[in-house]
Design a protein around this motif. Structure first.
Motif, PDB file in Angstrom:
ATOM      1  N   UNK A 243       1.338  -4.944  -6.472  1.00  0.00           N
ATOM      2  CA  UNK A 243       1.364  -4.632  -7.902  1.00  0.00           C
ATOM      3  C   UNK A 243       0.781  -3.262  -8.220  1.00  0.00           C
ATOM      4  N   UNK A 244       1.194  -2.769  -9.389  1.00  0.00           N
ATOM      5  CA  UNK A 244       0.526  -1.619  -9.968  1.00  0.00           C
ATOM      6  C   UNK A 244      -0.816  -2.066 -10.547  1.00  0.00           C
ATOM      7  N   UNK A 245      -1.646  -1.113 -10.917  1.00  0.00           N
ATOM      8  CA  UNK A 245      -2.933  -1.449 -11.532  1.00  0.00           C
ATOM      9  C   UNK A 245      -2.742  -2.215 -12.834  1.00  0.00           C
ATOM     10  N   UNK A 246      -1.574  -2.029 -13.449  1.00  0.00           N
ATOM     11  CA  UNK A 246      -1.278  -2.731 -14.703  1.00  0.00           C
ATOM     12  C   UNK A 246      -0.874  -4.184 -14.490  1.00  0.00           C
ATOM     13  N   UNK A 247      -0.665  -4.571 -13.236  1.00  0.00           N
ATOM     14  CA  UNK A 247      -0.232  -5.932 -12.940  1.00  0.00           C
ATOM     15  C   UNK A 247       1.267  -6.073 -12.775  1.00  0.00           C
ATOM     16  N   UNK A 248       2.023  -5.015 -13.008  1.00  0.00           N
ATOM     17  CA  UNK A 248       3.477  -5.024 -12.816  1.00  0.00           C
ATOM     18  C   UNK A 248       3.791  -4.750 -11.351  1.00  0.00           C
ATOM     19  N   UNK A 274       8.752  12.265  -4.030  1.00  0.00           N
ATOM     20  CA  UNK A 274       8.121  12.325  -5.352  1.00  0.00           C
ATOM     21  C   UNK A 274       7.988  10.933  -5.957  1.00  0.00           C
ATOM     22  N   UNK A 275       9.006  10.097  -5.750  1.00  0.00           N
ATOM     23  CA  UNK A 275       8.951   8.715  -6.236  1.00  0.00           C
ATOM     24  C   UNK A 275       7.786   7.969  -5.585  1.00  0.00           C
ATOM     25  N   UNK A 276       7.612   8.160  -4.270  1.00  0.00           N
ATOM     26  CA  UNK A 276       6.516   7.483  -3.562  1.00  0.00           C
ATOM     27  C   UNK A 276       5.163   7.949  -4.083  1.00  0.00           C
ATOM     28  N   UNK A 277       5.032   9.242  -4.345  1.00  0.00           N
ATOM     29  CA  UNK A 277       3.763   9.752  -4.869  1.00  0.00           C
ATOM     30  C   UNK A 277       3.420   9.109  -6.205  1.00  0.00           C
ATOM     31  N   UNK A 278       4.421   8.935  -7.050  1.00  0.00           N
ATOM     32  CA  UNK A 278       4.192   8.314  -8.353  1.00  0.00           C
ATOM     33  C   UNK A 278       3.804   6.847  -8.193  1.00  0.00           C
ATOM     34  N   UNK A 279       4.481   6.139  -7.282  1.00  0.00           N
ATOM     35  CA  UNK A 279       4.144   4.743  -7.024  1.00  0.00           C
ATOM     36  C   UNK A 279       2.715   4.635  -6.510  1.00  0.00           C
ATOM     37  N   UNK A 280       2.350   5.545  -5.608  1.00  0.00           N
ATOM     38  CA  UNK A 280       1.021   5.503  -4.985  1.00  0.00           C
ATOM     39  C   UNK A 280      -0.087   5.680  -6.026  1.00  0.00           C
ATOM     40  N   UNK A 281       0.125   6.578  -6.964  1.00  0.00           N
ATOM     41  CA  UNK A 281      -0.899   6.837  -7.982  1.00  0.00           C
ATOM     42  C   UNK A 281      -1.232   5.584  -8.783  1.00  0.00           C
ATOM     43  N   UNK A 282      -0.219   4.729  -9.007  1.00  0.00           N
ATOM     44  CA  UNK A 282      -0.425   3.537  -9.844  1.00  0.00           C
ATOM     45  C   UNK A 282      -0.659   2.266  -9.042  1.00  0.00           C
ATOM     46  N   UNK A 283      -0.703   2.369  -7.690  1.00  0.00           N
ATOM     47  CA  UNK A 283      -0.750   1.166  -6.849  1.00  0.00           C
ATOM     48  C   UNK A 283      -2.140   0.551  -6.832  1.00  0.00           C
ATOM     49  N   UNK A 284      -2.175  -0.782  -6.851  1.00  0.00           N
ATOM     50  CA  UNK A 284      -3.441  -1.504  -6.763  1.00  0.00           C
ATOM     51  C   UNK A 284      -3.887  -1.698  -5.312  1.00  0.00           C
ATOM     52  N   UNK A 285      -2.931  -1.697  -4.368  1.00  0.00           N
ATOM     53  CA  UNK A 285      -3.269  -1.903  -2.948  1.00  0.00           C
ATOM     54  C   UNK A 285      -2.867  -0.666  -2.156  1.00  0.00           C
ATOM     55  N   UNK A 286      -3.683   0.379  -2.300  1.00  0.00           N
ATOM     56  CA  UNK A 286      -3.314   1.655  -1.692  1.00  0.00           C
ATOM     57  C   UNK A 286      -3.360   1.631  -0.166  1.00  0.00           C
ATOM     58  N   UNK A 287      -4.141   0.719   0.393  1.00  0.00           N
ATOM     59  CA  UNK A 287      -4.199   0.656   1.861  1.00  0.00           C
ATOM     60  C   UNK A 287      -2.825   0.322   2.430  1.00  0.00           C
ATOM     61  N   UNK A 288      -2.090  -0.559   1.771  1.00  0.00           N
ATOM     62  CA  UNK A 288      -0.729  -0.882   2.226  1.00  0.00           C
ATOM     63  C   UNK A 288       0.215   0.282   1.961  1.00  0.00           C
ATOM     64  N   UNK A 289       0.098   0.887   0.795  1.00  0.00           N
ATOM     65  CA  UNK A 289       0.966   2.021   0.477  1.00  0.00           C
ATOM     66  C   UNK A 289       0.704   3.209   1.399  1.00  0.00           C
TER      67      UNK A 289
END
Length: 421
Positions: A243-248, A274-289
């Motif tokens: 999930x993102x930090x927002x829960x989505x 660029x898409x991956x960078x944007x996903x990473x910024x909002x990710x709740x589980x960055x270790x997996x990303x």
């Protein structure tokens, strides 16, 4: 049929592996294409470090050895897709996908002629029952494209034969009596089925239309099984379904690209990064990303897909396998997959394959009890769940395993000698 060498060859251009068949006296039907082996993996590697192009096992080896460059695999998947009229950047220049296929099929022809010591101008090309499901126009365009490419590399006389029919002709060479046979051909890209009457007497005929009771196919094969297993078991380790930090839930597109053989290279574009960078910024589980970003930045998508493919193959004969994924984790990371987990991942696909077998039986108008033999060919036909489901449909038929990678090419050689002499 003449006892002199045939003047034509048969070409099985496969999603995962390709073969060339040629009938000649007292010799096997398949031509060695690479290091004495009759299969050539359908892969091309454009080596940027040495400015060279290589094919087959050599292509995979150079990629895995860490040379900078571009690996292309599952080339046949381009036929019938919208990509076929497009292009991609290779070593700083645009390469059309048609030219990519021309290079590979031209290499098959060159290697076959080098072994045979003669030119081949006539060929029977194998084709799936459906290049494209439920779209006759797209299917016809795919065959036309393959024919155009074959002519562009020097074949002047071309015929096509359904791949399962070619496998039937190969099986028929060793029959002592008539049999009603279901040919199950599950390769890298398609699952194809034919119900055919075969016998030593029928094998002498050139025209076999009345012996074919039914044909059916579905666009499911080994690369689809690889993708399903990867999405279920490996991509969650890289952050899929997190999930993102927002829960989505984070977008799934990057994972589908990495899990799909012919789309992996699209993971390396600037837009995808660029898409991956944007996903990473909002990710709740960055270790997996982090693992996802490592895989893409190291261009290890094909390496990861090969690990999944080997796990699938291993689970056809054993109960569990372990994937060693330190390379993308940059730390110790092992993941165990058992047979039950693979069965669960593949079940929606194998059920569609089973249903297509049932449709083939219905199309032939014969009860299951009339089928004498189920003949398996194609590298993905060994999946245990798939065999179990087919056996449940045809409990009285005996199962025969052909050359999983060579039956079609050998059968196309038989067809080529019949048609062209």
């Amino acid at each position: 049929m003449s006892v002199s060498p045939a003047r034509a060859c048969g070409i099985d251009f496969g999603t995962s592996n390709s073969t060339v068949g040629w009938l000649r006296p007292e010799a096997g039907a398949l031509i060695p294409l690479e290091d004495g082996k009759v299969t050539l993996p359908s892969a091309v590697f454009f080596n940027a470090d040495e400015d060279t192009t290589c094919f087959g096992r050599a292509a995979l080896a150079e990629y895995l050895d860490g040379y900078e460059g571009r690996l292309m695999r599952a080339l046949k998947s381009l036929l019938g897709s919208s990509l076929i009229d497009g292009s991609t950047e290779v070593l700083g220049r645009q390469l059309s996908y048609r030219e990519l296929l021309r290079q590979f099929i031209g290499e098959l022809k060159t290697r076959a002629e080098g072994f045979a010591g003669r030119r081949f101008e006539a060929a029977v090309l194998g084709r799936p029952v459906h290049f494209v499901d439920d779209d006759e126009d797209a299917d016809r365009r795919a065959q036309d494209t393959l024919g155009e490419i074959a002519r562009s590399v020097g074949f002047t006389e071309i015929a096509f034969q359904f791949e399962p029919i070619a496998a039937a002709f190969h099986y028929e060479q060793d029959l002592a009596r008539e049999e009603l046979v279901l040919i199950v051909d599950i390769g890298g890209g398609t699952a194809d089925f034919s119900i055919v009457r075969l016998s030593p007497e029928r094998a002498k005929r050139v025209e076999r239309r009345e012996d074919l009771l039914a044909n059916a196919g579905v666009h499911i094969g080994g690369t689809d099984f690889d993708r399903a297993l990867s999405l279920a078991e490996v991509m969650p380790l890289l952050g899929m379904n997190s999930q993102k930090k927002s829960g989505i839930e984070i977008p799934s597109a990057p994972f589908f690209r990495l899990a799909t053989w012919h789309l992996i290279n699209f993971s390396y574009t600037r837009a995808a990064w660029n898409e991956l960078q944007e996903i990473y910024r909002d990710a709740a589980e960055r270790d997996k990303l982090d693992r996802l970003l490592n895989t893409v930045s190291q261009r290890d998508g094909h390496w990861l897909a090969l690990q999944v493919e080997q796990a699938k193959i291993g689970l056809s004969g054993q109960e569990c396998v372990s994937l060693e994924l330190d390379r993308i984790a940059r730390a110790p990371l092992a993941h165990t997959i058992d047979r039950a987990a693979m069965d669960a991942a593949l079940a929606p696909l194998t059920t569609r394959v089973r249903d297509t077998v049932a449709q083939t039986l219905a199309g032939a108008g014969v009860p299951a009890s009339r089928i004498d033999t189920v003949f398996f060919t194609g590298g993905s036909s060994g999946i245990s769940l798939l065999r179990k489901q087919i056996a449940e449909l045809l409990p009285d038929a005996r199962a025969v395993e052909g050359d999983l990678f060579g039956s079609i090419g050998a059968g196309l050689a038989v067809e080529a000698a019949r048609r062209f002499g």
